[in-house]
Design an enzyme around this catalytic site. Sequence first.
Site, PDB file in Angstrom:
ATOM      1  N   ASP A 140       0.607  -0.656   0.402  1.00 20.12           N
ATOM      2  CA  ASP A 140       0.016  -0.194   0.503  1.00 20.12           C
ATOM      3  C   ASP A 140       0.733   1.716  -0.362  1.00 20.12           C
ATOM      4  O   ASP A 140       2.079   1.334  -0.787  1.00 20.12           O
ATOM      5  CB  ASP A 140      -1.040  -0.085   1.375  1.00 20.12           C
ATOM      6  CG  ASP A 140      -2.366   0.819   0.702  1.00 20.12           C
ATOM      7  OD1 ASP A 140      -2.452   1.729   0.891  1.00 20.12           O
ATOM      8  OD2 ASP A 140      -3.709  -0.124   1.573  1.00 20.12           O
ATOM      9  N   HIS A 203      -4.141   6.163   2.270  1.00 21.68           N
ATOM     10  CA  HIS A 203      -4.539   4.993   1.737  1.00 21.68           C
ATOM     11  C   HIS A 203      -4.556   4.175   3.040  1.00 21.68           C
ATOM     12  O   HIS A 203      -5.224   3.319   3.227  1.00 21.68           O
ATOM     13  CB  HIS A 203      -4.268   5.483   0.721  1.00 21.68           C
ATOM     14  CG  HIS A 203      -5.028   3.873  -0.100  1.00 21.68           C
ATOM     15  ND1 HIS A 203      -4.630   2.595  -0.150  1.00 21.68           N
ATOM     16  CD2 HIS A 203      -5.928   4.660  -0.188  1.00 21.68           C
ATOM     17  CE1 HIS A 203      -5.868   1.926  -0.544  1.00 21.68           C
ATOM     18  NE2 HIS A 203      -6.746   2.450  -1.568  1.00 21.68           N
ATOM     19  N   SER A 531     -11.176  -0.699  -2.043  1.00 18.32           N
ATOM     20  CA  SER A 531      -9.534  -0.171  -1.206  1.00 18.32           C
ATOM     21  C   SER A 531     -10.559  -0.801   0.686  1.00 18.32           C
ATOM     22  O   SER A 531      -8.990  -1.145   1.143  1.00 18.32           O
ATOM     23  CB  SER A 531      -8.779   0.653  -1.170  1.00 18.32           C
ATOM     24  OG  SER A 531      -7.993   0.506  -2.650  1.00 18.32           O
TER      25      SER A 531
END
Length: 776
Positions: A140, A203, A531
């Site tokens: 990630d 994220h 996600s």
Amino acid sequence: MAKAGLLSLLCSLLAVAFLVHCHASEKKVHIVYMGRAPPGRFFAGIDPPLDAGGHHGKVRSRSESAKKSLVYSYGRSFNGFAARLSDEEVEKLSDMEGVVSVIPNRILKLHTTRSWDFVGFSKGKLGAPLEGNVVIGLLDSGNLAESDSFNDEGMSAPPAKWKGKCVGANFTCNNKIIGARWYNSEHFFDTTDLPSPRDSEGHGTHTSSTAAGREVQGASYFGLAEGVARGGVPNARIAMYKVCWSFGCSSADILAAYDDAIADGVDIISVSFGSDFPIPYMEDPIAIGSFHAMKNGILTLNSTGNSGPYPYSVSNYAPWTLTVAANTIDRKFVAQVVLGNGQVLSGLSINNFDLNGTTYPLIWGGDAANFSAGASPAIAGYCFPGYLNSYKVERKIVLCDAMVTGSQILIANGVGVIMSSSFYSVDFAFSFPLPAAVISNEDRVKVLNYIRTTENPIATILVAQGWKDVMAASVVSFSSRGPNPITPDILKPGITAPGADILAAWSPLAPPSTDPKDTRRVNFNIISGTSMSCPHASAAAAYVKASHPNWSPAAIKSALMTTATIMEPGKHVDLEFCYGSGLINPEHALNPGLVYNASEADYINFLCKQGYNTTTLRMITGSNSSVCKSTTPGRAWDLNYPTFALAVEDGQPIQGVFTRTVTNVGNSSSTYTVSMSTPYSVSITVEPPVLTFSQIREMKTFTMKLFGPKIAQKPIMSGAITWKDGNGHEVRSPVVVYNILPGRQYGIPTFSMTDQKTDKFEGPSMYHKTGILGRN
């Protein structure tokens, strides 16, 4: 010449190739995948220690040109390297013995706690010691070690099996985050990028805390959704492999991260990004990396993508991975619009701005066209950047005919925005940098009529409230849909998990809204995307792994799929193409009764029947011992997969024979009887209809036959077969039948990476990066 001699010669040739300065073409990063590691290093005279930045395999050489050319040396878990090559060097290397493939580097796109209660998993029952033995590796954008979600209070030392490291500036691991590495083969850093495992995007912090974050009291987004935030397995360990940056995630970095993660000793790998279009398994870095993970007993879970609701949009479709769709939970964020005539309209928005009931003048964007910039009322109605007249918008709330980030309104000195769009379904919420609400097209007409019939229209936007969503769980509009674009006989997605309006930890180095210039900062954020659903399923897989440490990746995947909560078909016209087997149910997955197991040999057989030959097969397996004994194409009906999909060419009869083998992991002495729900016009027979087991790990094989009339232009039809033992075990497998165009039984045409230019995915905000805003 002996094989070792040839490989030694290859090393010398490669060393020479990289020492030659080539003017013929620009050097670009490519991945060179090798069937076997040559003795010593790939390059004579090059010693590849970690550099100061902690890059795995980053090389320091006696030759500066060689140093600049070689990017990574894979070799901990599979063999190969990444290097900057000219077109001529690519051509020469491709023909060399021992080289399996040369693949261009490609940039992939990120796909982005009430949710755990919603799936019936308020708190796991296994306890800290078992959970603490499991390591979830995430590929990630990094994470933030100092977040409260990653505190290690009361946690023991990492498991003895762990071989990973914490490498990088301004990042300290603990007993929660036990590994962190970063990779950047492009050597490109935007102003917001940090050459460290630290997360400047938000994220990775969000996904890792969703999967395994510790409990944090009083978490909220500016007071919204306040409560206890936690991950699904809060006692599991986290290892972060930072491969994603402001510009995306490169394939060379992805393979380097897989190489490290496998060798480090992770148990589950979570990948929340993918390609925008179908590419062959042999050129897909996630398919290749996850295949090697599978060989080493590690299950990869992927996000399905944010390109829904379009068919064939699912990414990450390899059968050895578990692909996760996104669904809503029973909470939505409603921001109400109050018009001057007393009408109250409900829209969706994570709006934390309090106007205190103050009303402001209301204007349609088309009535504020910036004629000096060449705008017309029709264009200005969409509130495109620079097309609004700030003299008319100043201190007003603006009605826009499209979804916007809100920055356009702020630039024109507006105070708020009301949006609608025929493109976006109002089934999830965004956060904006100003008071905002997203309303339906029908309500937009009401607002515009009010503006047109009122001399001085006014409005206000209220702070968002969390309302109960009685329609949950529904697959979100943005979640990518099947069918599987590469292998139509493998149902994808495999499962669905919460992915809308998810509260989790956030990096205060990243903006908290759709506007990249938003200077506010938060420790928790509410965002949506597949996600977000992927780490939910990854946590569920880690939970099963903690309870059954010796189960194979296929067994864990099977347990999650066959025990999933059935979704309501009446809400979804795409049926299983939306949600796969159903909604994750972690507790039920601990005791599935039966599992559909599969090994590396099964997947090799599958690939050979999909048209791969020995050469192309080795581009995935990386092993010179991998062989396709037959290159005769065949359907994927005998792969031991937990679901059944029959793709029927237009005008052909429904006809398919599937072979499956189940392994008993329930009661040692048990008898399972099959029950069937049959799609309209489809006949299902299962032989034998009863399976009797006398011991654990005993295997039984059955055959399922599908028959029916000729069909053409039919939408998906679905049913299921369920094995029941009368003692609480119900092993359910969806059965889907659907039409495809003639000649598509082996998938739709793919985009070979060797024919594509390496592209970068633009867009500054988290929603542009995940593809939810600004999709093609």
